[in-house]
Write a protein that holds these residues in place. Sequence first.
Motif, PDB file in Angstrom:
ATOM      1  N   ARG A  50     131.912 104.544 -10.782  1.00  0.00           N
ATOM      2  CA  ARG A  50     132.356 105.501  -9.716  1.00  0.00           C
ATOM      3  C   ARG A  50     131.209 106.778 -10.106  1.00  0.00           C
ATOM      4  N   GLN A  51     130.746 107.153  -8.987  1.00  0.00           N
ATOM      5  CA  GLN A  51     129.793 108.473  -8.799  1.00  0.00           C
ATOM      6  C   GLN A  51     130.284 109.364  -7.897  1.00  0.00           C
ATOM      7  N   GLU A  52     130.582 110.603  -8.186  1.00  0.00           N
ATOM      8  CA  GLU A  52     130.658 111.653  -7.145  1.00  0.00           C
ATOM      9  C   GLU A  52     129.454 112.237  -6.678  1.00  0.00           C
ATOM     10  N   ALA A  53     129.499 112.418  -5.471  1.00  0.00           N
ATOM     11  CA  ALA A  53     128.127 112.943  -4.935  1.00  0.00           C
ATOM     12  C   ALA A  53     127.544 114.314  -5.372  1.00  0.00           C
ATOM     13  N   PHE A  68     121.519 107.601  -9.245  1.00  0.00           N
ATOM     14  CA  PHE A  68     121.942 108.117  -7.863  1.00  0.00           C
ATOM     15  C   PHE A  68     120.985 109.025  -7.480  1.00  0.00           C
ATOM     16  N   GLN A  69     120.272 108.739  -6.342  1.00  0.00           N
ATOM     17  CA  GLN A  69     119.294 109.690  -5.902  1.00  0.00           C
ATOM     18  C   GLN A  69     119.843 110.187  -4.542  1.00  0.00           C
ATOM     19  N   LYS A  70     120.578 111.284  -4.481  1.00  0.00           N
ATOM     20  CA  LYS A  70     121.093 112.019  -3.142  1.00  0.00           C
ATOM     21  C   LYS A  70     120.231 112.118  -2.036  1.00  0.00           C
ATOM     22  N   ALA A  71     119.222 112.522  -2.206  1.00  0.00           N
ATOM     23  CA  ALA A  71     118.261 113.067  -1.228  1.00  0.00           C
ATOM     24  C   ALA A  71     117.636 111.558  -0.496  1.00  0.00           C
ATOM     25  N   SER A  76     121.772 102.795  -7.153  1.00  0.00           N
ATOM     26  CA  SER A  76     121.334 101.549  -7.888  1.00  0.00           C
ATOM     27  C   SER A  76     122.219 101.219  -9.069  1.00  0.00           C
ATOM     28  N   LEU A  77     122.434 100.154  -9.415  1.00  0.00           N
ATOM     29  CA  LEU A  77     123.409  99.654 -10.501  1.00  0.00           C
ATOM     30  C   LEU A  77     122.405  98.704 -11.591  1.00  0.00           C
ATOM     31  N   LYS A  78     122.556  99.598 -12.705  1.00  0.00           N
ATOM     32  CA  LYS A  78     121.802  98.757 -13.728  1.00  0.00           C
ATOM     33  C   LYS A  78     122.706  98.091 -14.958  1.00  0.00           C
ATOM     34  N   ILE A  79     122.596  96.853 -14.988  1.00  0.00           N
ATOM     35  CA  ILE A  79     123.293  96.164 -16.021  1.00  0.00           C
ATOM     36  C   ILE A  79     122.253  95.950 -17.380  1.00  0.00           C
TER      37      ILE A  79
END
Lengths: 114, 113
Positions: A50-53, A68-71, A76-79
Amino acid sequence: AQTVTQSQPEMSVQEAETVTLSCTYDTSESDYYLFWYKQPPSRQMILVIRQEAYKQQNATENRFSVNFQKAAKSFSLKISDSQLGDAAMYFCAYWRGGADGLTFGKGTHLIIQP
Amino acid sequence: DAGITQSPRHKVTETGTPVTLRCHQTENHRYMYWYRQDPGHGLRLIHYSYGVKDTDKGEVSDGYSVSRSKTEDFLLTLESATSSQTSVYFCAISSGTNTDTQYFGPGTRLTVL
């Protein structure tokens, strides 16, 4: 209306390797949440991360981390150290919070090669 | 795991019959949601509830109605099932706090013949 796009219908990775799943979204909001859910063959929807903006720091949960690149509206998810149990459908989702529903991408099918 | 159950887990019915799916939570969360999952579409919101007797429509609400008479139960009704409503239905809940997340039930597979 918000949209979520997962451009990779299927990804394959060798066990113990690292894989990155892509997600882009479109919104005019400044405050929102982003999620990655995992859906194994059992069909259960399992929250991965979960990510909060408003938070610039990227979320991490053990072997799972996000970029997370807001602009750029990218999430993307890295496993890392992929395991056979990671094989599943992965859904990216956007949420404004409260009574609003989640907006989902169409999913990425992740295959783990032993 | 969040305490969410759905019943029935599987159902086969015929076109034109009424169907009710039940979602039950033990978390005392304020918000509840119904989604459907179809191949190529991900999950899409049908209806949601923001409190007892407070409900509203989602993206794909045509042909569905809902009711919430108690905090813990959220019912989804197909008044007259059609083959296009064959799908997997998920219930979700959220608390409305600042650490909010939506948690999902196990799903109900509905087949309308």
